[in-house]
Motif scaffolding. Sequence first.
Motif, PDB file in Angstrom:
ATOM      1  N   TYR A 143      44.666  42.727  38.161  1.00 23.28           N
ATOM      2  CA  TYR A 143      44.894  41.806  37.048  1.00 23.28           C
ATOM      3  C   TYR A 143      46.384  41.742  36.699  1.00 23.28           C
ATOM      4  O   TYR A 143      46.945  40.657  36.506  1.00 23.28           O
ATOM      5  CB  TYR A 143      44.096  42.235  35.817  1.00 23.28           C
ATOM      6  N   GLU A 145      43.281  44.379  44.534  1.00 18.19           N
ATOM      7  CA  GLU A 145      42.078  45.109  44.098  1.00 18.19           C
ATOM      8  C   GLU A 145      41.584  46.090  45.156  1.00 18.19           C
ATOM      9  O   GLU A 145      41.168  47.206  44.837  1.00 18.19           O
ATOM     10  CB  GLU A 145      40.974  44.119  43.753  1.00 18.19           C
ATOM     11  N   GLU A 171      40.774  46.997  39.887  1.00 16.22           N
ATOM     12  CA  GLU A 171      40.786  45.788  39.072  1.00 16.22           C
ATOM     13  C   GLU A 171      41.958  45.719  38.095  1.00 16.22           C
ATOM     14  O   GLU A 171      42.540  44.660  37.892  1.00 16.22           O
ATOM     15  CB  GLU A 171      39.473  45.663  38.284  1.00 16.22           C
TER      16      GLU A 171
END
Length: 475
Positions: A87, A78, A83
């Motif tokens: 992920y 991150e 983000e």
Amino acid sequence: MSNSTKAKKLSFWTLVLLIFVPTFGFGNITTNAVALGPASIPSWLIVSVLFFFPLSGIIAELASANNDKGGGIYSWIECGLGEKWAYIGTWSYFIANLFYLQMIFVRIPVMTSWAIFGENRFGDTHTVLLSVMAIFLVVILTWAATKGVKNFSRLSDFGGKFTIVATIIFIVFAIIGYFMGTPSATEFSKSTVIPKVNADYLSTFAWLLFSVAGAEVAGTYISDVENPKKNFPKGVIMATLFIAVAYIIGSVAVCLIASPDVLTKAGLKNANYIVYKILAENWGLNGKIAVQIYSIILTITSVAAYIVWVESPIRAMFSEVPKGTFPEFLTRKNEDGTLINALWIQCAIVIVFIIVPILGLHSVESFFVLLANLSSLSLVVPYIILAAAYMAYRLKGNKPPFVMFKSKGSVMFISILVLILGIAGFFGAGFGDIANAENSSAAVKSIIMNYGGPVILILLGLVITLPSKHKTKKN
């Protein structure tokens, strides 16, 4: 109060062992010895220098920069790529764990057979039987994990220490035996030791990358380490050095004990036990009893370790990503914090993974090879993303508390090196099966079986977040 708090912190050497135990595996030595013979020795050195050390340096720097976030792959990616990629990287790591679970559940019956009978009773025609037993184990061990893993953590810890002790005993007695007059079972020469770079070697190269994976497992413990900014990065580097040396020396010991022909005949499923049996017999001991004792302890402690491993990646996966990323059904916890629904979903997926390959495979050995390929190529994906995140993070001008690669040039060189080797490992896994396929139909089948599952599941990871994200935006 301060002394009490300090006492609960992980020491430097505890951290080193925390990284070493889940990363190093004696089975990784025999697996690559089966595929490469004595050429596995320089291969371990190459992978350690060109991939493992640079990757560990990247992890150490990103961990020191995110020590206030609890660590972990999500926060490391991150800070460099945001983000979305964090992920994808974390989900890919979770997918790799699914394939690894598939592999270990198939190994347990073989392990148990060695413990009870002193030999493997599962021949190459018993693929379906082995798979049925693996499915039964998936359900039983998942159920055990839903009851809480704390009861098994101590036994798992003992298993890790037992593996280290058993490996040290093997290496020491193999080398002492050689110097006391036991001839080497393997011929060490230029033609046997230097790796032959071909399609089969590229496939095995991915296994080597998979074998050194694990320095990231201690990331979630960074806040529990004494003086984390200093000790965590140094612990990662120290553990990396120990693991690399253990793999190299361990490979030498295996080659001293068993010839390439013996290892090839034993195959991936049996080599781990055969070499212990031969070592015991070299010292005048009953090889069958020796390998039974080894297998009994290994089976008990491995089952405990696998119960912990069934649950811990799920906990890390769902605890690190932002709230609302996944459907509420998957993130629902019981009073102990156990994600029961996610555990049973994982169980169902692993069962499907076990069933599908047996529909097109005709031997246990080919089954094990496929599982090794799937686990290997899946795990390099998060490392590829991690290397890209590190390069982006450092090129933005950020300087973490611990810096291993100081210049912009060294940062780019190391990042690109890990990226290239990671990509090579991804496409290399299973490449031997494709290149050696009898016809185009068989080649397409190999491509689908080796690459289809990981790619589809990574894309599925993006799809399952869409309802939650839509709901979040709507609110």
